[in-house]
Scaffold this motif. Sequence first.
Motif, PDB file in Angstrom:
ATOM      1  N   ASN A 145     -69.235   5.416 102.410  1.00 49.69           N
ATOM      2  CA  ASN A 145     -68.149   5.301 103.502  1.00 49.69           C
ATOM      3  C   ASN A 145     -68.362   6.412 104.288  1.00 49.69           C
ATOM      4  OD1 ASN A 145     -65.292   4.558 103.904  1.00 49.69           O
ATOM      5  ND2 ASN A 145     -65.041   6.578 103.064  1.00 49.69           N
ATOM      6  N   ALA A 146     -68.902   7.492 104.234  1.00 48.86           N
ATOM      7  CA  ALA A 146     -68.978   8.576 105.096  1.00 48.86           C
ATOM      8  C   ALA A 146     -69.137   8.187 106.780  1.00 48.86           C
ATOM      9  CB  ALA A 146     -69.792   9.475 104.683  1.00 48.86           C
ATOM     10  N   GLY A 147     -68.582   8.662 107.340  1.00 46.15           N
ATOM     11  CA  GLY A 147     -68.776   8.413 108.992  1.00 46.15           C
ATOM     12  C   GLY A 147     -67.513   8.136 109.694  1.00 46.15           C
ATOM     13  N   GLY A 148     -67.445   8.542 110.991  1.00 46.27           N
ATOM     14  CA  GLY A 148     -66.559   8.237 111.765  1.00 46.27           C
ATOM     15  C   GLY A 148     -66.799   7.512 113.041  1.00 46.27           C
ATOM     16  N   SER A 149     -65.973   7.620 113.925  1.00 47.18           N
ATOM     17  CA  SER A 149     -66.143   6.921 115.464  1.00 47.18           C
ATOM     18  C   SER A 149     -66.345   7.892 116.545  1.00 47.18           C
ATOM     19  CB  SER A 149     -65.146   6.094 115.586  1.00 47.18           C
ATOM     20  OG  SER A 149     -65.156   4.917 114.740  1.00 47.18           O
ATOM     21  N   ARG A 150     -67.041   7.661 117.355  1.00 40.85           N
ATOM     22  CA  ARG A 150     -67.146   8.481 118.689  1.00 40.85           C
ATOM     23  C   ARG A 150     -66.632   8.057 119.970  1.00 40.85           C
ATOM     24  NH1 ARG A 150     -70.418  13.050 119.343  1.00 40.85           N
ATOM     25  NH2 ARG A 150     -71.594  12.730 117.454  1.00 40.85           N
ATOM     26  N   MET A 151     -65.466   8.387 120.318  1.00 44.35           N
ATOM     27  CA  MET A 151     -64.866   7.521 121.346  1.00 44.35           C
ATOM     28  C   MET A 151     -65.287   8.061 122.531  1.00 44.35           C
ATOM     29  SD  MET A 151     -62.531   5.374 122.341  1.00 44.35           S
ATOM     30  CE  MET A 151     -61.275   5.021 120.786  1.00 44.35           C
ATOM     31  N   ALA A 152     -66.335   7.407 123.271  1.00 46.36           N
ATOM     32  CA  ALA A 152     -66.837   7.891 124.470  1.00 46.36           C
ATOM     33  C   ALA A 152     -67.389   6.797 125.139  1.00 46.36           C
ATOM     34  CB  ALA A 152     -67.627   8.962 124.350  1.00 46.36           C
ATOM     35  N   PRO A 153     -67.362   6.555 126.226  1.00 51.72           N
ATOM     36  CA  PRO A 153     -68.447   5.614 126.995  1.00 51.72           C
ATOM     37  C   PRO A 153     -69.869   6.025 127.146  1.00 51.72           C
ATOM     38  CG  PRO A 153     -67.306   6.721 128.795  1.00 51.72           C
ATOM     39  CD  PRO A 153     -66.548   7.203 127.269  1.00 51.72           C
ATOM     40  N   ARG A 154     -71.041   5.395 127.620  1.00 52.59           N
ATOM     41  CA  ARG A 154     -72.206   5.776 127.817  1.00 52.59           C
ATOM     42  C   ARG A 154     -72.262   6.774 128.799  1.00 52.59           C
ATOM     43  NH1 ARG A 154     -76.112   6.253 130.721  1.00 52.59           N
ATOM     44  NH2 ARG A 154     -74.923   5.375 132.571  1.00 52.59           N
ATOM     45  N   SER A 155     -71.678   6.870 129.989  1.00 54.13           N
ATOM     46  CA  SER A 155     -71.510   7.943 130.998  1.00 54.13           C
ATOM     47  C   SER A 155     -71.107   9.391 130.324  1.00 54.13           C
ATOM     48  CB  SER A 155     -70.687   7.512 132.166  1.00 54.13           C
ATOM     49  OG  SER A 155     -69.521   7.576 131.812  1.00 54.13           O
ATOM     50  N   GLN A 156     -70.525   9.259 129.211  1.00 58.13           N
ATOM     51  CA  GLN A 156     -70.006  10.658 128.607  1.00 58.13           C
ATOM     52  C   GLN A 156     -70.664  10.842 127.190  1.00 58.13           C
ATOM     53  OE1 GLN A 156     -65.493  10.541 128.715  1.00 58.13           O
ATOM     54  NE2 GLN A 156     -65.595   9.817 130.585  1.00 58.13           N
ATOM     55  N   THR A 157     -71.563  10.399 126.910  1.00 54.43           N
ATOM     56  CA  THR A 157     -72.458  10.393 125.812  1.00 54.43           C
ATOM     57  C   THR A 157     -73.617  10.936 125.945  1.00 54.43           C
ATOM     58  OG1 THR A 157     -71.141   8.397 124.999  1.00 54.43           O
ATOM     59  CG2 THR A 157     -73.088   9.110 123.676  1.00 54.43           C
ATOM     60  N   THR A 158     -73.945  12.287 125.446  1.00 52.05           N
ATOM     61  CA  THR A 158     -75.155  12.906 125.813  1.00 52.05           C
ATOM     62  C   THR A 158     -76.264  12.444 124.447  1.00 52.05           C
ATOM     63  OG1 THR A 158     -74.755  14.581 124.208  1.00 52.05           O
ATOM     64  CG2 THR A 158     -73.716  14.674 126.511  1.00 52.05           C
ATOM     65  N   LEU A 159     -77.558  12.663 124.790  1.00 46.64           N
ATOM     66  CA  LEU A 159     -78.607  12.426 124.042  1.00 46.64           C
ATOM     67  C   LEU A 159     -78.155  12.985 122.712  1.00 46.64           C
ATOM     68  CD1 LEU A 159     -81.832  12.677 126.087  1.00 46.64           C
ATOM     69  CD2 LEU A 159     -80.876  10.665 125.104  1.00 46.64           C
ATOM     70  N   ASP A 160     -77.821  14.387 122.624  1.00 46.94           N
ATOM     71  CA  ASP A 160     -77.394  14.964 121.516  1.00 46.94           C
ATOM     72  C   ASP A 160     -76.385  13.895 120.709  1.00 46.94           C
ATOM     73  OD1 ASP A 160     -79.283  17.086 121.648  1.00 46.94           O
ATOM     74  OD2 ASP A 160     -77.812  18.358 122.385  1.00 46.94           O
ATOM     75  N   ASP A 161     -75.413  13.643 121.389  1.00 49.40           N
ATOM     76  CA  ASP A 161     -74.143  12.869 120.920  1.00 49.40           C
ATOM     77  C   ASP A 161     -74.822  11.549 120.259  1.00 49.40           C
ATOM     78  OD1 ASP A 161     -72.379  14.625 121.728  1.00 49.40           O
ATOM     79  OD2 ASP A 161     -71.995  13.468 123.565  1.00 49.40           O
ATOM     80  N   TRP A 162     -75.930  10.922 120.885  1.00 46.84           N
ATOM     81  CA  TRP A 162     -76.526   9.775 120.282  1.00 46.84           C
ATOM     82  C   TRP A 162     -77.347  10.217 119.080  1.00 46.84           C
ATOM     83  CZ3 TRP A 162     -76.151   4.472 121.667  1.00 46.84           C
ATOM     84  CH2 TRP A 162     -75.828   4.212 122.847  1.00 46.84           C
TER      85      TRP A 162
END
Length: 261
Positions: A92-109
């Motif tokens: 169940n662990a895990g959340g959501s990252r609220m950001a469009p692709r243009s604001q998502t860095t490779l580290d975020d991915w």
Amino acid sequence: MDLQLADRAYLVTGGSSGVGLATVRTLLAEGARIVTCARDGSRLADVVAAAAPDAADRVVTCGADVRNPDDVNAVVAAAVDRFGRLDGLVNNAGGSRMAPRSQTTLDDWRDELDLKFSSVLNTVDAALPHLRHADAAAIVNVNAVLARQPETRLVATSAARAGLLNLSKSLSAELAPDIRVNSVALGLIDTGQWRRRYDESGQSKSFADWEAEIADDRGVVLGRFGRADEVADMIVMLLSPRASYVTGSCLDVCGGVARYV
């Protein structure tokens, strides 16, 4: 209906709030024994003790980061040491990252993919030797409708959820017939965050009216948010030996918001 869970032992990750905590409560109500983990071990222990004051002898809480294999191995070892067995997992662990692709860095991915995959692979690897000894072993992976119905505002999370759905299907084939693997796909679930957003919004309308308005905007045909206990009931059913002929499936718990067939 007796779900045949009494005295079986289950690991629930992310048990300090929301769906994880509701699943712990529901399993305890069915007579199961639980090991649950979260990154903040002290908070987890306090929350679980308050939620299940009469079941202290059937619960073990552990501080752990599911991305760390050593942490997860220690959690599984604690389960087996305390209960002598392990019958199933709820990842169940895990959340959501609220950001469009243009604001998502490779580290975020990388972070998003690491969390969604490591949280499952680490628990499965650690638990597998013990699950193979169980007579009705089952794994339930908590996912989201984003896996099949991506949101551009949650691009990395949507992609990671799709990967997790694919992984769950692969695991169901790899681990059959000894271990069943299923998923639940969530929509809008009120795990406390929506109530906080409502309080912070300064709305003059009631929570029920505010909730219904958002549900209508998002296409939730049941007209409201889901509750954590409604999700937990479905998770526990899939864990149960009563679901003995169900594997490789994904159950939507989303109030009808899914637009796919």
